[in-house]
Design a protein around this motif. Structure first.
Motif, PDB file in Angstrom:
ATOM      1  N   ASN A 165       0.846  -1.193   0.000  1.00  0.00           N
ATOM      2  CA  ASN A 165       0.000   0.000   0.000  1.00  0.00           C
ATOM      3  C   ASN A 165       0.874   1.233   0.000  1.00  0.00           C
ATOM      4  OD1 ASN A 165      -2.424  -1.452   0.103  1.00  0.00           O
ATOM      5  ND2 ASN A 165      -2.137  -1.818   2.272  1.00  0.00           N
ATOM      6  N   TYR A 166       1.135   1.761  -1.193  1.00  0.00           N
ATOM      7  CA  TYR A 166       2.249   2.676  -1.360  1.00  0.00           C
ATOM      8  C   TYR A 166       1.989   4.103  -0.902  1.00  0.00           C
ATOM      9  CZ  TYR A 166       2.929  -1.209  -4.503  1.00  0.00           C
ATOM     10  OH  TYR A 166       2.998  -2.454  -5.033  1.00  0.00           O
ATOM     11  N   SER A 167       0.771   4.631  -1.181  1.00  0.00           N
ATOM     12  CA  SER A 167       0.498   6.055  -0.890  1.00  0.00           C
ATOM     13  C   SER A 167       1.570   6.914  -1.509  1.00  0.00           C
ATOM     14  CB  SER A 167       0.469   6.326   0.610  1.00  0.00           C
ATOM     15  OG  SER A 167      -0.423   5.495   1.238  1.00  0.00           O
ATOM     16  N   PHE A 168       1.898   6.633  -2.748  1.00  0.00           N
ATOM     17  CA  PHE A 168       3.057   7.262  -3.345  1.00  0.00           C
ATOM     18  C   PHE A 168       2.705   8.524  -4.124  1.00  0.00           C
ATOM     19  CE2 PHE A 168       7.291   7.540  -4.420  1.00  0.00           C
ATOM     20  CZ  PHE A 168       7.494   7.647  -5.789  1.00  0.00           C
ATOM     21  N   MET A 169       1.512   8.581  -4.690  1.00  0.00           N
ATOM     22  CA  MET A 169       1.175   9.743  -5.501  1.00  0.00           C
ATOM     23  C   MET A 169       0.664  10.853  -4.591  1.00  0.00           C
ATOM     24  SD  MET A 169       1.237   8.460  -8.737  1.00  0.00           S
ATOM     25  CE  MET A 169       1.523   6.850  -9.366  1.00  0.00           C
ATOM     26  N   ARG A 170       0.875  12.083  -5.016  1.00  0.00           N
ATOM     27  CA  ARG A 170       0.379  13.218  -4.273  1.00  0.00           C
ATOM     28  C   ARG A 170      -0.422  14.079  -5.222  1.00  0.00           C
ATOM     29  NH1 ARG A 170       1.669  10.565  -0.884  1.00  0.00           N
ATOM     30  NH2 ARG A 170       3.269  10.783   0.710  1.00  0.00           N
TER      31      ARG A 170
END
Lengths: 380, 168, 350
Positions: A165-170
């Motif tokens: 579960n990366y939550s990498f993009m903003r």
């Protein structure tokens, strides 16, 4: 207990059973329902007459939570929607916010989003292929697909620090730039991946048992596909060359040349073959992006407390499972007023009661696998 | 058919039902009254040819005393998207179901019923879909109360302000 | 009175005769040494089955691992985890014995024993070497086929007594599969038997100047396919599949009872491969190495092929399974039999 009895009562009140028909329960715990999905199947011997899906076992109030969080705070929740394609979920939500707030993101961020998104699509399809093989009894395909997926997960771990579960993009781009040498690693991964498709074909596509199991089974007619608003490989398998990356492009997808595979009969084989070919198309896209990626920033300068202008927007992307739509209503504050997620699998699953009648009970698993459901997305 | 033409056609047929209409970001956005929503939807589907219902959501406009059902409609064969927002009174939220037009509306309307309490007439199977069958209340309403729920009450929010949690 | 010598083992004939004469001298009735020898032989056979089954389980895990590009057991016992099966066996022995509350207790307990006993009984006529056979019955093949069919009874007992809708369905399916695949299996075996002219296992091996797989390739393929189906292995493992709706006849079994089903399956696999070796590959014939070694090499090679198939192919659906048995394999077997008969008519020397 009350719930289960209520469910069965409601079902039995509507449909009277004849002597030969039998209601059989599949799930919610079952190795092949890919999550907690309950199917109530009416059987006449081995043939399915009716299927009633029950979901909601994984409902985690995603939309209510979204109304009580700032725009940036929702990003980790979007990961958990479809954890097998987390990067794409992040991208979809960030794109929705960027469209609403009219933020332009840097070029490098766009290219990186495409590379990461397509790698995520390959990873998601690999899991699908492996678990589909597992459902049909082929353990080896499962192991091989997961071997390649592990490599992609290693790449993502190098980029974001997380395996799942990366939550990498903003909103405005990406959280970080990719480390040095990562793009070269992607290139060598693709070189390793391309001959693997031939391997997978030898054990699955070219095998008579595999073909006989999934050809002609679980047919979804084109008019049903449109009426039930199916999207993704389910829609493409029924004869529509419709891909949002090409027909309603977002990001910089209009700069890349790729085919959109299509099936003709709408059976499980077509959906399988569409996904199998899509993996190769994704490889093509990543290669083109790797050649053209510029240097630069990866995050546009956005305010720390993001506020959206009053209004609403429906924004859609083509995730590995279909069309993911976000309907966002903003009231000018830093929280959404209404945050609705149109999950592709929720809608595709509504076509299951149309695909199943007439199949054998053994095909139920194959058909369910071909829709590629992820319960977290269905239930949000 | 361009988006402006869509708006024009719907306006010419259903002038008195439409509250506002505009073209925004390449989409036709209309806010309509709830009583003839089914006829408008049928017009859009059968005569304008937009037969793909992307999404059906409910929205709770508590300050205006209304609920809203939003239809996002498009087509696979022609460009253009339509956002149709049907307003219904909040204390008696009833709307005619569009299941006869689009099969996908079945589950979307069940979800709207489940989470908002909007009743859809002529729906073949209106029961809860995400929450357990014996749940009481409709959680996505803005005045939903539950002792387990610690919320940032939306009344405290100001444009530009940060709401604080009411309970500890 | 001629005391019938039960075994024709060369080296130990002297010992057996000695035992008989000794007991006669001491006034012990002849039945006692007879029984003693029988117990000894049975223990050897059971010992062999246990060791073979444990080896096969370990081997299967290793083969599957390497096909799937991983390692398999590596730690238990040191070298490549050879003691893994032992460890699993001990674990299963120590598990709690669970019998469902409303299950039919005596039948529930008997079912695994019936299945295991029928696999065990088939070892009586397996020719491990020239003279290394427990009893060279002159109806050898017929006996094996008849006894193996009894396993179906055990399976139905297991499914029915579990008091579980799905176990019962799985048991009936498994019985249908076993019975359907018996028929082409027997007909396929008939063709080489026509050439040999006898049902005795030793005579079949001795009659193979050229292994019958060269002369009867179709019969071998049909036999092998049916053998895979009889032992419930992939691609015909519907009775055991966890990802199908019907979980299988042994779903309510746990611990040692489940282990007995498992052991019986591997014992059965060995039996069918041993029959294939005897009838089609020339049994214990081969240069240089001792005959027992050849027999075991050939049998284990066929077992390897069975395992290889399991980890490569997908599962066949139930109706397709029945189709293949009745509409494909059976006609082919009959055609093969007919052609063999015709050829035998013109070349009676065989």
């Amino acid at each position: 207990m009350t719930t289960v009895n209520l469910q069965l009562q409601q079902v039995q009140e509507r449909t009277a059973e004849t002597m030969e028909e039998m209601w059989v329960n599949m799930g919610p715990q079952h190795p092949s329902t890919h999550g907690v999905l309950r199917l109530l199947i009416k059987l006449d011997g081995e043939i399915i007459h009716e299927c009633i899906p029950y979901m909601g076992y994984m409902h985690r109030c995603h939309e209510k939570i979204g109304e009580n969080r700032a725009y940036v705070q929702i990003i980790p929740y979007t990961d958990r929607l479809d954890y097998l394609a987390s990067m794409y979920m992040n991208w979809a939500y960030c794109l929705c916010c960027e469209r609403l707030m009219e933020i332009r993101i840097p070029e490098r961020a766009e290219y990186l989003r495409v590379i990461i998104g397509e790698l995520q699509r390959i990873a998601s399809h690999l899991i699908w292929l492996g678990t589909f093989g597992l459902d049909l009894g082929n353990f080896t395909l499962f192991m091989w697909c997961f071997r390649e997926r592990e490599m992609i997960l290693d790449l993502f771990e190098a980029v974001s620090g997380q395996r799942l579960n990366y939550s990498f993009m903003r909103i405005g781009g990406l959280a970080l730039d990719v480390p040095e040498g990562w793009l070269a690693d992607v290139k060598s991964f693709l070189a390793w991946l391309k001959p693997r498709f031939v391997e997978y074909d030898r054990i699955s596509t070219d095998n008579v048992i595999w073909q006989k199991r999934i050809q002609g089974v679980g047919i979804l007619k084109p008019e049903d596909a449109v009426s039930y608003a199916c999207s993704g490989p389910v829609l493409r398998g029924s004869g529509f060359r419709w891909d949002l990356r090409r027909d309603d492009p977002y990001g910089i997808y209009d700069r890349f040349a790729f085919d959109v595979p299509m099936g003709t009969r709408g059976d499980v084989w077509d959906r399988f073959w569409v996904r199998r070919l899509e993996m190769e198309e994704s490889v093509k896209i990543v290669e083109q992006a790797l050649k053209a990626i510029p240097l630069g920033q990866v995050l546009a300068p956005v305010a720390k407390k993001l506020r959206a202008p009053v209004g609403d927007i429906y924004s859609r992307v083509e995730t590995p499972r279909g069309e993911l739509g976000h309907y966002l209503v903003a009231d000018g504050s830093e929280r959404p007023y209404r945050y609705k997620v149109r999950a592709p699998t929720f809608v595709n699953l509504s076509a299951l009661p149309v695909m199943l009648p007439g199949c054998y009970i053994a095909d139920c698993v194959a058909v369910l696998g071909s829709i590629d459901i992820v319960l977290c997305e269905v239930d949000r | 058919m361009t988006v402006e033409e869509i708006v024009q056609q719907i306006q010419s047929r259903f002038q008195e039902q439409i509250r506002t209409s505009e073209v925004r970001r390449g989409e036709a956005c209309l806010i309509i009254k709830g009583d003839k929503s089914f006829e408008i939807c049928r017009f859009i589907k059968e005569e304008l040819g937009y037969d793909y219902l992307n999404c059906l959501s409910g929205v709770d406009w508590i300050t205006e005393g209304e609920m809203e059902v939003v239809y996002n409609i498009s087509s696979l064969k022609q460009p253009g998207k339509i956002t149709l927002r049907a307003r219904i009174p909040r204390n008696e939220p009833v709307l005619r179901s569009v299941v006869p037009l689009w099969g996908t509306a079945n589950w979307h309307e069940r979800e709207a019923f489940d989470l908002f309490g909007i009743r859809f007439e002529n729906h073949p199977d209106l029961r809860r879909i995400l929450l357990p069958e014996d749940w009481i209340g409709h959680p996505l309403r803005k005045d939903y109360q539950d002792e387990r729920f610690v919320s940032y009450p939306w009344q405290d929010r100001k444009p530009g302000g940060v709401a604080r949690p009411t309970s500890a | 009175m001629v005391i019938p010598l039960p075994y024709s083992v060369g080296a130990s004939t002297g010992a057996v005769e000695g035992l008989y004469s000794m007991s006669k001298a001491w006034g012990i009735p002849w039945i006692v040494p007879r029984l003693a020898i029988m117990f000894a032989v049975v223990s050897i056979i059971i010992g062999f089955i246990s060791v073979a089954a444990m080896f096969l389980i370990w081997w299967e895990r290793k083969i599957s691992a390497h096909i799937q590009s991983r390692f398999g057991p590596m730690r238990v016992g040191g070298w490549h985890g050879w003691a893994q099966s032992l460890a699993d066996g001990v674990k299963l022995l120590l598990k709690e014995d669970i019998i469902p509350a409303r299950a039919d207790r005596p039948i529930f307990i008997l079912a695994p024993m019936v299945v295991f006993a029928s696999s065990l009984a088939a070892y009586v006529v397996i020719p491990f070497g020239p003279g290394l056979i427990v009893q060279d019955l002159n109806i050898g093949i017929l006996y094996i086929i008849a006894i193996s069919s009894l396993a179906v009874v055990g399976i139905i007992m297991a499914g029915w007594s579990s008091n579980n809708k799905y176990a019962a369905l799985g048991a009936l399916r498994s019985a249908a599969q076993a019975v359907s695949y018996e028929v082409p299996l027997v007909v396929a075996l008939l063709s080489p038997l026509l050439i040999v002219g006898s049902l005795s296992m030793t005579k079949i091996v001795e009659a193979q100047y050229v292994p019958f797989i060269v002369v009867q390739p179709l019969a071998f393929l049909i036999y092998f396919t049916c053998a895979v189906a009889e032992t419930n292995r992939l691609p015909f493992d519907i009775p055991e599949a966890e990802s199908e709706l019907v979980a299988g006849f042994h779903v309510e079994y746990s611990g040692m009872r489940f282990a007995i089903f498992f052991l019986a399956e591997y014992a059965n696999m060995f039996v069918v491969c041993a029959i294939a070796t005897t009838v089609f590959l020339g049994g214990w014939k081969g240069p240089l190495l001792p005959p027992v070694a050849w027999f075991l090499i050939k049998t284990f090679f066929l077992l390897f092929v069975m395992m290889w198939l399991r980890w490569t192919l997908s599962r066949v659906r139930v109706d397709q399974l029945m189709n293949v048995a009745w509409k494909v394999l059976l006609p082919l077997a009959f055609v093969n039999l007919g052609v063999t008969g015709l050829v035998m008519l013109f070349y009676p020397a065989g």
